[in-house]
Design an enzyme around this catalytic site. Structure first.
Site, PDB file in Angstrom:
ATOM      1  N   GLU A   1      -4.201  11.127   2.054  1.00 31.29           N
ATOM      2  CA  GLU A   1      -4.919  10.954   3.331  1.00 31.29           C
ATOM      3  C   GLU A   1      -4.249  11.772   4.440  1.00 31.29           C
ATOM      4  O   GLU A   1      -4.919  12.484   5.198  1.00 31.29           O
ATOM      5  CB  GLU A   1      -4.950   9.467   3.708  1.00 31.29           C
ATOM      6  CG  GLU A   1      -5.797   8.645   2.747  1.00 31.29           C
ATOM      7  CD  GLU A   1      -5.694   7.146   2.990  1.00 31.29           C
ATOM      8  OE1 GLU A   1      -5.387   6.716   4.108  1.00 31.29           O
ATOM      9  OE2 GLU A   1      -5.923   6.382   2.031  1.00 31.29           O
TER      10      GLU A   1
ATOM     11  N   TYR B   1      -0.195   3.419  -3.769  1.00 29.81           N
ATOM     12  CA  TYR B   1      -0.259   3.318  -2.303  1.00 29.81           C
ATOM     13  C   TYR B   1       0.392   4.542  -1.636  1.00 29.81           C
ATOM     14  O   TYR B   1      -0.256   5.227  -0.833  1.00 29.81           O
ATOM     15  CB  TYR B   1       0.404   2.019  -1.842  1.00 29.81           C
ATOM     16  CG  TYR B   1      -0.438   1.168  -0.912  1.00 29.81           C
ATOM     17  CD1 TYR B   1      -1.459   1.716  -0.141  1.00 29.81           C
ATOM     18  CD2 TYR B   1      -0.208  -0.203  -0.793  1.00 29.81           C
ATOM     19  CE1 TYR B   1      -2.223   0.916   0.708  1.00 29.81           C
ATOM     20  CE2 TYR B   1      -0.966  -1.006   0.060  1.00 29.81           C
ATOM     21  CZ  TYR B   1      -1.966  -0.435   0.804  1.00 29.81           C
ATOM     22  OH  TYR B   1      -2.718  -1.224   1.649  1.00 29.81           O
TER      23      TYR B   1
END
Ligand SMILES: CCCCCCCCCCCCC[C@@H](O)CC(=O)SCCNC(=O)CCNC(=O)[C@H](O)C(C)(C)COP(=O)(O)OP(=O)(O)OC[C@H]1O[C@@H](n2cnc3c(N)ncnc32)[C@H](O)[C@@H]1OP(=O)(O)O
Length: 242
Positions: free
Chosen positions: A171, A164
């Site tokens: 991103e 994660y």
């Protein structure tokens, strides 16, 4: 007062009821959906590995998987529908944020801005998403068949602890790399004066998107930690309804 044994029995009954209430058609659909999604992400994994082994570089890799990625990531929107109609016991909001932020990355960043496609950060989030989704969809498939191999359960509820933050890093670095290009080209922006008398600046929209990770990501991460405690350690967690 009800004993904890009674609570456990009530809990188990509720789970069985929910499973029964889902119905055979919904279960068959979910099984088909999860198998198709596992296959899709496996195809992406194989295509990426083959590309890298053949070319020895990540340049051009995004273009080679763009169509498949767009298809399978967009198909994840169906999951928001699953939650909304109640055939899976997951929050519409948590699923919606997770899915929409990914779709935004794919359609409005990576696919729209050709110059960022060769950034290492794109490869980082692609690899992380691929590993995550293969584990997640195969876990759901086996779970529907009531036969989950322990290593898949373990991977689903442990790997995210590392993946994660890595995915978020990939991103954010990609959006950051897009900023100067968006500013220079004024893409997706509407400047005044125009006939609608409205202005929109995609550059600031991207900055707001980056900032929104600060409140949203911890909520998604802690949600997964709670799921982990529930599934791996059997803790009973009372979640608020949406
Ligand atoms: C539009 C502009 C946007 C601007 C940007 C906004 C920024 C927002 C920040 C967002 C950051 C996101 C970053 C992210 O993209 C990075 C990464 O993903 S990196 C990779 C690592 N990621 C993960 O590991 C994702 C983990 N998270 C999740 O999996 C999600 O939280 C979620 C998809 C919502 C899944 O959580 P869920 O609540 O569903 O938990 P469970 O998986 O334990 O499932 C609960 C029960 O539901 C059953 N279920 C769920 N789905 C299905 C299905 N498809 N088929 C069958 N059954 C399903 C599941 O089996 C459980 O049932 P039971 O309790 O009976 O066992």
């Amino acid at each position: 007062m009800a004993s904890s044994e009674d609570d456990g029995a009530v809990d188990e009954k509720e789970t069985n009821n929910k499973r029964r209430n889902r119905g055979a058609i919904a279960t068959a659909w979910l099984t088909f959906y999860n198998i198709a999604m596992t296959a899709g992400w496996l195809v992406l994994a194989i295509t990426m590995m083959r590309f890298y082994l053949q070319k020895g570089t990540h340049r051009g890799l995004y273009r080679s998987i763009a169509k498949t990625l767009k298809f399978f990531q967009t198909a994840a929107l169906i999951e928001v529908g699953h939650c909304a109609i109640g055939i899976v016991r997951t929050s519409v909001i948590v699923t919606g944020v997770q899915v929409c932020s990914r779709i935004f990355m794919v359609w409005f960043i990576a696919s729209s801005i050709r110059q960022v496609q060769s950034e290492e950060s794109v490869i980082l989030f692609l690899v992380v998403w691929t590993v995550t989704e293969i584990c997640r969809y195969s876990y759901y498939t086996f779970n529907l068949l009531h036969q989950v191999p322990y290593f898949i359960k373990w991977a689903r509820y442990n790997l995210f602890i590392v993946l994660y933050p890595l995915g978020v890093m990939g991103e954010l670095l990609t959006i950051y790399a897009a900023l100067p290009i968006v500013r220079r080209t004024a893409m997706y922006s509407l400047r005044l004066p125009n006939k609608y008398n409205v202005s929109f600046d995609y550059y600031y929209c991207l900055i707001i998107a980056m900032l929104s990770y600060i409140p949203l990501f911890p909520q998604l991460f802690f949600h997964m930690l709670r799921q982990r405690r529930k599934v791996l350690h059997g803790e009973v967690i009372v979640e608020k309804d949406d």
